[in-house]
Design a protein around this motif. Structure first.
Motif, PDB file in Angstrom:
ATOM      1  N   UNK A 196       0.588  -1.409  -0.170  1.00  0.00           N
ATOM      2  CA  UNK A 196      -0.419  -0.116  -0.226  1.00  0.00           C
ATOM      3  C   UNK A 196       1.235   1.110   0.022  1.00  0.00           C
ATOM      4  N   UNK A 197       1.712   1.204  -0.229  1.00  0.00           N
ATOM      5  CA  UNK A 197       2.664   2.324   0.296  1.00  0.00           C
ATOM      6  C   UNK A 197       4.100   2.041  -0.927  1.00  0.00           C
ATOM      7  N   UNK A 198       3.762   0.989  -1.815  1.00  0.00           N
ATOM      8  CA  UNK A 198       4.254   1.532  -3.304  1.00  0.00           C
ATOM      9  C   UNK A 198       4.217   2.703  -4.226  1.00  0.00           C
ATOM     10  N   UNK A 199       3.881   3.269  -3.995  1.00  0.00           N
ATOM     11  CA  UNK A 199       2.935   3.739  -5.206  1.00  0.00           C
ATOM     12  C   UNK A 199       3.319   5.777  -4.665  1.00  0.00           C
ATOM     13  N   UNK A 200       3.601   5.573  -3.194  1.00  0.00           N
ATOM     14  CA  UNK A 200       4.180   6.942  -2.802  1.00  0.00           C
ATOM     15  C   UNK A 200       5.169   6.438  -1.767  1.00  0.00           C
ATOM     16  N   UNK A 201       5.661   6.202  -1.231  1.00  0.00           N
ATOM     17  CA  UNK A 201       6.996   5.126  -0.395  1.00  0.00           C
ATOM     18  C   UNK A 201       7.458   6.343   0.462  1.00  0.00           C
ATOM     19  N   UNK A 202       8.279   6.685   1.490  1.00  0.00           N
ATOM     20  CA  UNK A 202       7.793   7.691   1.881  1.00  0.00           C
ATOM     21  C   UNK A 202       9.788   8.119   2.459  1.00  0.00           C
ATOM     22  N   UNK A 203      10.498   8.671   2.117  1.00  0.00           N
ATOM     23  CA  UNK A 203      11.682   9.500   1.719  1.00  0.00           C
ATOM     24  C   UNK A 203      12.762   8.943   3.311  1.00  0.00           C
ATOM     25  N   UNK A 204      13.966   8.170   3.527  1.00  0.00           N
ATOM     26  CA  UNK A 204      14.074   8.629   4.794  1.00  0.00           C
ATOM     27  C   UNK A 204      15.898   9.109   4.231  1.00  0.00           C
ATOM     28  N   UNK A 205      15.998  10.246   5.252  1.00  0.00           N
ATOM     29  CA  UNK A 205      17.496  10.202   5.261  1.00  0.00           C
ATOM     30  C   UNK A 205      17.739  10.653   5.812  1.00  0.00           C
ATOM     31  N   UNK A 206      19.226  10.840   6.491  1.00  0.00           N
ATOM     32  CA  UNK A 206      19.937  10.192   7.089  1.00  0.00           C
ATOM     33  C   UNK A 206      20.951  11.868   7.089  1.00  0.00           C
ATOM     34  N   UNK A 207      20.827  12.969   7.523  1.00  0.00           N
ATOM     35  CA  UNK A 207      21.310  13.952   8.212  1.00  0.00           C
ATOM     36  C   UNK A 207      21.732  15.346   8.746  1.00  0.00           C
ATOM     37  N   UNK A 208      22.717  16.093   8.812  1.00  0.00           N
ATOM     38  CA  UNK A 208      22.760  16.644  10.218  1.00  0.00           C
ATOM     39  C   UNK A 208      22.026  17.459   9.395  1.00  0.00           C
ATOM     40  N   UNK A 209      20.877  18.082  10.426  1.00  0.00           N
ATOM     41  CA  UNK A 209      20.055  19.121  10.316  1.00  0.00           C
ATOM     42  C   UNK A 209      20.288  20.456  11.275  1.00  0.00           C
ATOM     43  N   UNK A 210      20.014  21.293  10.561  1.00  0.00           N
ATOM     44  CA  UNK A 210      20.334  23.047  11.241  1.00  0.00           C
ATOM     45  C   UNK A 210      18.958  23.838  10.412  1.00  0.00           C
ATOM     46  N   UNK A 211      18.961  25.230  11.337  1.00  0.00           N
ATOM     47  CA  UNK A 211      18.125  25.797  10.348  1.00  0.00           C
ATOM     48  C   UNK A 211      18.755  26.228   9.057  1.00  0.00           C
ATOM     49  N   UNK A 237      20.294  25.014   6.298  1.00  0.00           N
ATOM     50  CA  UNK A 237      20.735  24.178   5.332  1.00  0.00           C
ATOM     51  C   UNK A 237      18.948  22.652   5.028  1.00  0.00           C
ATOM     52  N   UNK A 238      18.028  23.415   6.306  1.00  0.00           N
ATOM     53  CA  UNK A 238      16.794  22.162   6.221  1.00  0.00           C
ATOM     54  C   UNK A 238      17.008  22.535   5.080  1.00  0.00           C
ATOM     55  N   UNK A 239      16.031  23.608   4.067  1.00  0.00           N
ATOM     56  CA  UNK A 239      15.744  23.780   2.885  1.00  0.00           C
ATOM     57  C   UNK A 239      16.231  22.837   2.028  1.00  0.00           C
ATOM     58  N   UNK A 240      18.004  23.716   1.649  1.00  0.00           N
ATOM     59  CA  UNK A 240      18.434  22.794   0.591  1.00  0.00           C
ATOM     60  C   UNK A 240      18.175  20.772   0.756  1.00  0.00           C
ATOM     61  N   UNK A 241      18.213  20.365   1.897  1.00  0.00           N
ATOM     62  CA  UNK A 241      18.335  18.739   2.020  1.00  0.00           C
ATOM     63  C   UNK A 241      16.698  18.642   1.568  1.00  0.00           C
ATOM     64  N   UNK A 242      15.459  19.002   1.523  1.00  0.00           N
ATOM     65  CA  UNK A 242      14.704  18.893   1.527  1.00  0.00           C
ATOM     66  C   UNK A 242      14.013  19.193   0.190  1.00  0.00           C
ATOM     67  N   UNK A 243      14.756  20.266  -0.633  1.00  0.00           N
ATOM     68  CA  UNK A 243      14.945  20.475  -1.687  1.00  0.00           C
ATOM     69  C   UNK A 243      15.891  19.039  -2.598  1.00  0.00           C
ATOM     70  N   UNK A 244      16.805  18.755  -2.063  1.00  0.00           N
ATOM     71  CA  UNK A 244      17.799  17.546  -2.653  1.00  0.00           C
ATOM     72  C   UNK A 244      17.129  16.793  -3.007  1.00  0.00           C
ATOM     73  N   UNK A 245      16.324  16.024  -1.584  1.00  0.00           N
ATOM     74  CA  UNK A 245      15.353  14.889  -1.930  1.00  0.00           C
ATOM     75  C   UNK A 245      13.749  15.554  -3.115  1.00  0.00           C
TER      76      UNK A 245
END
Length: 68
Positions: free
Chosen positions: A12-27, A29-37
């Motif tokens: 039931x998640x084949x069409x829209x699988x969650x995206x998992x990202x392991x990153x060091x997040x701060x205020x 770089x958060x937009x760059x990480x979101x856009x990169x995915x």
């Protein structure tokens, strides 16, 4: 890796699988990480698991549409 395996085995998640990202997040770089995915526009769920500075990181997100 466990999350990726779990959702891969649930059809039931084949069409829209969650995206998992392991990153060091701060205020800064958060937009760059979101856009990169490839995430943009309206989203259903955004889960960020961080310890501390949650408010500042979430406050700085401006590359997606969120409900406030």
């Amino acid at each position: 890796e466990n999350g990726r395996k779990f959702y891969k085995s649930h059809s039931n998640t084949n069409y829209f699988q969650p995206i998992f990202e392991h990153e060091m997040i701060n205020a800064e770089n958060i937009n760059d990480i979101i856009q990169k995915n490839g995430i943009s526009g309206d989203i259903d769920l955004l889960s960020i698991d961080i310890d501390g500075n949650d408010y500042w990181v979430l406050k700085n997100i401006n590359c997606i549409d969120t409900i406030t």
